[in-house]
Scaffold this active site. Structure first.
Site, PDB file in Angstrom:
ATOM      1  N   HIS A  70     -28.135 -66.849  29.304  1.00  0.00           N
ATOM      2  CA  HIS A  70     -29.595 -66.764  29.256  1.00  0.00           C
ATOM      3  C   HIS A  70     -30.193 -68.044  28.686  1.00  0.00           C
ATOM      4  O   HIS A  70     -29.604 -68.680  27.808  1.00  0.00           O
ATOM      5  CB  HIS A  70     -30.028 -65.555  28.427  1.00  0.00           C
ATOM      6  CG  HIS A  70     -30.020 -64.279  29.209  1.00  0.00           C
ATOM      7  ND1 HIS A  70     -29.967 -63.032  28.622  1.00  0.00           N
ATOM      8  CD2 HIS A  70     -30.057 -64.048  30.557  1.00  0.00           C
ATOM      9  CE1 HIS A  70     -29.972 -62.095  29.554  1.00  0.00           C
ATOM     10  NE2 HIS A  70     -30.021 -62.687  30.733  1.00  0.00           N
ATOM     11  N   ASP A  72     -32.541 -68.707  26.642  1.00  0.00           N
ATOM     12  CA  ASP A  72     -32.797 -68.827  25.202  1.00  0.00           C
ATOM     13  C   ASP A  72     -31.517 -68.999  24.392  1.00  0.00           C
ATOM     14  O   ASP A  72     -31.570 -69.137  23.171  1.00  0.00           O
ATOM     15  CB  ASP A  72     -33.607 -67.630  24.688  1.00  0.00           C
ATOM     16  CG  ASP A  72     -32.895 -66.310  24.869  1.00  0.00           C
ATOM     17  OD1 ASP A  72     -32.177 -66.144  25.870  1.00  0.00           O
ATOM     18  OD2 ASP A  72     -33.042 -65.415  24.007  1.00  0.00           O
ATOM     19  N   HIS A  73     -30.366 -69.032  25.077  1.00  0.00           N
ATOM     20  CA  HIS A  73     -29.091 -69.266  24.392  1.00  0.00           C
ATOM     21  C   HIS A  73     -28.325 -70.463  24.960  1.00  0.00           C
ATOM     22  O   HIS A  73     -27.398 -70.943  24.303  1.00  0.00           O
ATOM     23  CB  HIS A  73     -28.202 -68.018  24.480  1.00  0.00           C
ATOM     24  CG  HIS A  73     -28.688 -66.879  23.656  1.00  0.00           C
ATOM     25  ND1 HIS A  73     -28.148 -66.549  22.433  1.00  0.00           N
ATOM     26  CD2 HIS A  73     -29.700 -66.006  23.867  1.00  0.00           C
ATOM     27  CE1 HIS A  73     -28.799 -65.508  21.931  1.00  0.00           C
ATOM     28  NE2 HIS A  73     -29.747 -65.162  22.790  1.00  0.00           N
ATOM     29  N   HIS A 158     -24.251 -57.009  26.917  1.00  0.00           N
ATOM     30  CA  HIS A 158     -25.512 -57.723  27.134  1.00  0.00           C
ATOM     31  C   HIS A 158     -25.629 -58.218  28.573  1.00  0.00           C
ATOM     32  O   HIS A 158     -26.513 -57.784  29.305  1.00  0.00           O
ATOM     33  CB  HIS A 158     -25.678 -58.877  26.154  1.00  0.00           C
ATOM     34  CG  HIS A 158     -27.034 -59.502  26.199  1.00  0.00           C
ATOM     35  ND1 HIS A 158     -28.170 -58.818  25.833  1.00  0.00           N
ATOM     36  CD2 HIS A 158     -27.449 -60.738  26.595  1.00  0.00           C
ATOM     37  CE1 HIS A 158     -29.224 -59.603  25.992  1.00  0.00           C
ATOM     38  NE2 HIS A 158     -28.819 -60.766  26.454  1.00  0.00           N
ATOM     39  N   HIS A 396     -29.780 -55.101  23.846  1.00  0.00           N
ATOM     40  CA  HIS A 396     -29.669 -55.551  22.461  1.00  0.00           C
ATOM     41  C   HIS A 396     -29.375 -54.339  21.590  1.00  0.00           C
ATOM     42  O   HIS A 396     -29.847 -53.227  21.868  1.00  0.00           O
ATOM     43  CB  HIS A 396     -30.976 -56.198  21.981  1.00  0.00           C
ATOM     44  CG  HIS A 396     -31.312 -57.482  22.658  1.00  0.00           C
ATOM     45  ND1 HIS A 396     -30.807 -58.698  22.254  1.00  0.00           N
ATOM     46  CD2 HIS A 396     -32.115 -57.743  23.719  1.00  0.00           C
ATOM     47  CE1 HIS A 396     -31.290 -59.656  23.032  1.00  0.00           C
ATOM     48  NE2 HIS A 396     -32.088 -59.098  23.933  1.00  0.00           N
TER      49      HIS A 396
END
Length: 686
Positions: A70, A72-73, A158, A396
């Site tokens: 993802h 954001d990672h 996830h 999550h």
């Protein structure tokens, strides 16, 4: 052997500290530096979206571990690798599915950033391509050792390929979860509990103390809401990440559509070229999914949806009636999902269903507050008349899962990351109450650092050395405190082994060697004179008159007369012996009186006079001016004035004379004697 000492560990989030987005956490311990994740913040663009790289020295990083693909990672990784001074020897790891999807997802991120109005591109697609050669693959459960840093990936759920990393440095374990879920869904298994207890747990706190509804209830709410909108003639927009939750929702919708024939005429659109490109990855790694998907794969591909139409863009979409449209990005920042939302939000028949976590600062988060209007990308206002529902399928961990996860792992320290400030504070308070304020609870050291705030933890770790065949004991005996051992101490990162010198090649790639040195020196004096001079400075000088050999340092240095004007010096090379031989060489080649000339003669005469004053009359031996003969207590005694050797039949008399001689030498030549390690044969390692 063991040596206890205290070492400090530093943990600093430079992203996702009291926020969700740009996950990036730095761990420093025992001279090693690890970066966990390197993402961007979805609410910002350009440089502002990156982690706070200014607070670190990129050239110090030894290891980068990416938990999943993802943005954001992982979307900050090309910038780190191509636009900073990242240590060229730093190694970067992710799982095989993550690596396979990473390239496609970030290439699309570059394209979207380049085309979005007002946004600056952080890097180019060529930058993304260049990172691929440096990214290595780590398999679940397999241990990897990078310069003393040991780590293992564990299944985190996830998304496909998601991993949590257990890192061990000098016996201290740290578990970084990244995003994880302990709930099994339609296609992924629940995250596993690592079999090793971590000393430190760095865990996400996205949902704080919220608890998810049972999955069956959420699925029913979701399908009921979608069906109600389309049966009323409206359009349903599902903003999603291109990969991950999108596949989960498609499985749910396709199954629901199949069970309700009245909906077959309503199309479900999925606009994602990336998902189509990455679908072979899902098929390749079906073994990483749950039993439900694996069983269905034996019959047909469950990701070939019967009621879903894949389209590339708006030019393939007529928009002429009720439909379900799944588009990215998931937080309505820009792109196709934003375009459709601005088009449909004014119609009361339409509906928006948010199924993932929405970050502060994004439009998705704003619409949850039910504003009357929203600001379009062109700056104009539009009324928000459509229905807005939040039914989370974000994978999550909720509070219940986090609490049980912490209780099972039993860490001593827990660091919370990846959570909005209020959610993180509530979670910290709840865990503190459970573990530290409840009687009988396990004490837990809790931290929730801000971005660039440093958590400092102290660890007392013992340096343990494994002794192999060097203890002076029988095999069944245990060593007692104070037992002395000797050997070669081998340090390989944070492990130590004590072995015999001759066993070194067996346990390492090193070999034993000894360098024998020989040097011919000019001699401007007699060998007797040289021996006398050396004896006044060094201890343990032996002179063989017949063989014309001077021996020093217990035989490790030999000086042999080659001819009338030169000598050969031989020794085993080593730090101390090399220094000793340099001094000998200087004395040998220096100008000084020959034997029998005033300097040496006066020295010998003074020594004889002092012996005579102590023991009575002395006699010199013809041909050997450096030897003295005398009678002490009716016992014949011979003293070699060069070497200090005393020859006497009576041991008591011999010791008396030897002691006196040493005192005479100390008075005549007040240069302190010293001990050097060249008295032992020297072994070197190469």
């Amino acid at each position: 052997m063991a040596d206890a000492m205290e070492n400090e560990m530093q943990i600093m989030p430079i992203g996702a500290g009291n926020e969700v987005g740009r996950s990036c956490c730095i761990l420093k311990f025992m001279g090693k530096t690890i970066m966990f994740d390197c993402g961007v913040h979805p609410a910002y663009s350009g440089i502002s979206s990156l982690p706070f790289f200014d607070y670190i020295e990129a050239q110090e990083i030894d290891l980068v571990l990416i938990t999943h693909y993802h943005l954001d990672h992982a979307a900050g990784l090309p910038f780190l690798m191509e636009r900073t001074n990242l240590n060229p020897e730093a190694r970067v790891f992710m799982t095989q599915p993550t690596r396979a999807i990473y390239k496609a997802l970030l290439s699309d991120f570059v394209r979207v950033s380049r085309n979005a109005p007002g946004e600056e591109s952080l890097y180019t697609e060529d930058d993304v391509n260049r990172t691929m050669s440096r990214i290595e693959v780590a398999d679940y459960h397999a241990e990897v050792n990078v310069k003393g840093i040991k780590f293992r990936p564990f299944y985190a759920a996830h998304v496909l390929g998601g991993a949590m990393f257990m890192v061990e440095i000098a016996g201290v374990r740290v578990l970084y979860t990244g995003d994880y879920s302990r709930e099994e869904d339609r296609h992924l298994k629940a995250a596993e509990i690592p079999p090793f207890r971590p000393d430190v747990l760095i865990v996400e706190s996205t949902y704080g103390i919220q608890e998810h509804e049972p999955r069956g209830i959420r699925e029913k709410r979701f399908t009921d809401r979608v069906a109600r909108v389309v049966r009323g003639g409206g359009r349903v927009l599902l903003p999603v990440f291109a990969l991950g939750r999108a596949q989960e929702l498609l499985l749910i919708l396709d199954e629901f559509w199949e069970a309700h024939p009245d909906l077959h005429h309503v199309p479900i659109y999925y606009a994602s070229a990336i998902a189509q490109r990455c679908m072979p990855v899902y098929q390749t790694y079906v073994n990483m999914m749950n039993d439900n998907v694996r069983r269905r794969f034996e019959i047909s591909n469950p990701f070939h949806f019967k009621h879903v139409k894949n389209i590339k863009g708006m030019n393939q979409f007529a928009d002429d009636g009720p439909c379900v449209f799944m588009a990215s990005p998931g937080m309505l920042q820009n792109g196709l999902s934003r375009e459709l939302f601005e088009r449909w939000c004014t119609n009361k028949q339409n509906g928006l269903v948010l199924s993932g976590y929405s970050v502060e600062g994004t439009l998705a988060k704003k619409v949850l507050t039910e504003p009357e209007t929203i600001t379009k990308l062109d700056g104009r206002q539009a009324r928000l008349n459509c229905s807005v529902d939040y039914i989370t399928f974000a994978a999550h961990a909720d509070f219940k899962e986090t609490r049980m996860f912490v209780e099972e792992l039993k860490p001593d320290h827990c660091v919370l990351v990846h959570g909005e400030k209020n959610n993180m504070a509530r979670l910290k308070g709840a865990l503190d109450t459970i573990h530290n304020k409840t009687e009988g609870g396990r004490k837990l050291d809790l931290h929730s650092p801000l971005n660039c705030g440093v958590v400092k933890l102290k660890f007392k770790n013992e340096k343990m050395a494994k002794a192999i065949d060097v203890l002076p004991l029988a095999a069944e005996e245990k060593p007692k405190p104070g037992t002395k051992v000797s050997g070669l101490l081998i340090q390989q990162e944070f492990s130590y082994t004590l072995v015999k010198p001759q066993d070194l090649p067996q346990y390492t790639s090193l070999k034993l060697s000894q360098i024998d040195q020989r040097q011919v020196l000019p001699l401007k004096k007699s060998l007797v004179t040289l021996a006398t001079q050396l004896n006044t400075i060094f201890r343990g000088v032996r002179f063989d008159e017949e063989g014309k050999v001077i021996s020093m340092a217990k035989g490790s240095v030999l000086i042999v007369q080659k001819d009338e004007h030169s000598v050969q010096m031989a020794w085993a090379s080593g730090y101390a012996s090399d220094i000793l031989t340099e001094a000998i060489a200087a004395i040998t080649i220096s100008d000084s009186p020959h034997a029998g000339e005033p300097g040496v003669s006066e020295t010998l005469k003074l020594g004889r006079k002092l012996l005579a004053a102590r023991f009575g009359k002395t006699h010199s031996i013809k041909g050997f001016p450096h030897k003295v003969r005398m009678v002490v207590d009716l016992t014949k005694v011979t003293v070699n004035m060069l070497t200090g050797e005393v020859d006497c039949a009576d041991e008591t008399v011999r010791n008396r004379v030897l002691l006196a001689y040493r005192r005479i030498q100390a008075a005549m030549f007040p240069i302190p004697e010293y001990y050097c390690d060249c008295c032992q044969p020297t072994t070197h390692v190469q």
